[in-house]
Design an enzyme around this catalytic site. Structure first.
Site, PDB file in Angstrom:
ATOM      1  CE1 TYR A  70       3.378  -4.088  12.035  1.00 53.76           C
ATOM      2  CE2 TYR A  70       1.877  -2.756  13.358  1.00 53.76           C
ATOM      3  CZ  TYR A  70       2.707  -2.898  12.262  1.00 53.76           C
ATOM      4  OH  TYR A  70       2.892  -1.843  11.398  1.00 53.76           O
TER       5      TYR A  70
ATOM      6  CG  PHE B 130      -1.747   1.172   1.468  1.00 52.60           C
ATOM      7  CD1 PHE B 130      -2.225   1.960   0.427  1.00 52.60           C
ATOM      8  CD2 PHE B 130      -2.074   1.530   2.781  1.00 52.60           C
ATOM      9  CE1 PHE B 130      -2.999   3.095   0.683  1.00 52.60           C
ATOM     10  CE2 PHE B 130      -2.846   2.650   3.037  1.00 52.60           C
ATOM     11  CZ  PHE B 130      -3.303   3.440   1.995  1.00 52.60           C
TER      12      PHE B 130
END
Length: 333
Positions: free
Chosen positions: A152, A11
């Site tokens: 994460y 992205f």
């Protein structure tokens, strides 16, 4: 310049590569096109980049032994922008091993490659998620980030520390940027804007977590990549801070920079902008907070402005309208 962009079919990587190509730079892109989300979307982004004569693509995993060092030897880029990573807070709870490989091993492979084949500036993506349980806002780069709420976030905080050690030991100029809730055209289908738009257009309910009591510093992707482009020439040098807000290390050419809109927006207001643009009201299912998530994010962007003069400028209703127009066209809805 010649710039190596990892994650070039992703992205942010797509938008940055397109911006650099449009400015006349050469871009060497590397992306594994993993199936974490729709590979067709990644291929469509890559096809658009490949239409530019200055773009060269390589399909590979960055943690593959010797890959990045070989590319640096062959291409001799001026700079590297490292965007390749396994993204997603919630998926890191389901599949943490993928984050070990892509985020930690992949970044380690890049650091080793740049140690062997130096570049003018190494820029690496981090995330606002590293602020974790911090409650004092807006978040400043100099705030402690020792309480990650997801694996994460933990991997991204680890890469910042890994980078600092290499910047200190090998004098590698390095900038980490912490992204804040990026959205926009060509966005990931697993992110909230795409999930919301798809459900609304199909007449299906959307899930609204923490019963809508969420605030996010929504940052339009084109603003974000402008910030990255300008930071490329803001090369950190030991002993040369740009002001009191500078996160520059006292012992290494290493800096951390927030890139956000500096204006938190209520999640329900974001959904409202999407509903207004699509001309349809969403059926909302209110849910509890998800594991690993935080109720709010808010970037202090003083350092970004000091370094680049950039202030994020796209209001949420405008950014949402651009995103929705692309979403309908791309998906034929």
């Amino acid at each position: 310049m010649k710039v190596l962009v990892t994650g070039s079919a992703g992205f942010v990587g797509y938008h940055l590569s397109l911006r650099l190509l449009s400015a006349g730079h050469e871009v060497i892109g590397v992306d594994a096109l993993t199936d974490y989300y729709d590979v067709a979307l990644k291929k469509a982004r890559e096809d658009r980049l490949s239409a530019h004569t200055g773009y060269k693509a390589r399909r590979a995993r960055i943690e593959a032994p010797g890959l990045l060092r070989g590319m640096l030897v062959e291409e001799r880029p001026d700079m590297v922008v490292h965007l390749a990573a396994q993204a997603g807070v919630r998926y890191s709870i389901e599949a943490p091993a993928t984050y070990m490989a892509a985020n930690l091993q992949g970044t380690f492979a890049l650091l080793e490659a740049v140690r062997a084949v130096p570049v003018r500036h190494l820029l690496i993506a981090s995330t606002s998620s590293v602020y974790g349980a911090n409650t004092q806002m807006p978040y400043k780069e100099t705030d402690k980030a020792d309480t990650p709420m997801s694996f994460y976030a933990a991997t991204k905080k680890a890469t910042e520390a890994m980078g600092h050690s290499y910047a200190h030991l090998y004098d590698i100029p390095m900038t980490f940027f912490r992204f804040f809730t990026v959205y926009g055209t060509w966005g990931r289908p697993d992110m909230a804007p795409s999930l919301f738009a798809d459900a609304i257009l199909r007449g299906e309910p959307i899930r609204v977590f923490n019963h809508g009591d969420m605030r996010r510093d929504f940052t339009y992707v084109e603003d974000l990549v402008e910030g990255i482009e300008r930071l490329m020439e803001a090369i950190p040098k030991v002993g040369q801070p740009v002001g009191e807000a500078d996160s520059l290390s006292p012992v290494a050419p290493h800096r951390i920079v927030n890139i956000g809109n500096a204006e938190p927006v209520q999640l329900l207001d974001f959904i409202g902008s999407l509903e207004a643009t699509l001309g349809m009201e969403a059926e909302k299912v209110m849910m509890d907070m998800q594991p690993g998530d935080v109720p709010a994010t808010w970037a202090d962007t003083t350092l970004l402005r000091d370094l680049t003069g950039v202030a994020m400028g796209t209001p949420v209703p405008e950014g949402v309208a651009k995103f929705a127009e692309w979403f309908r066209e791309y998906h034929g809805l």
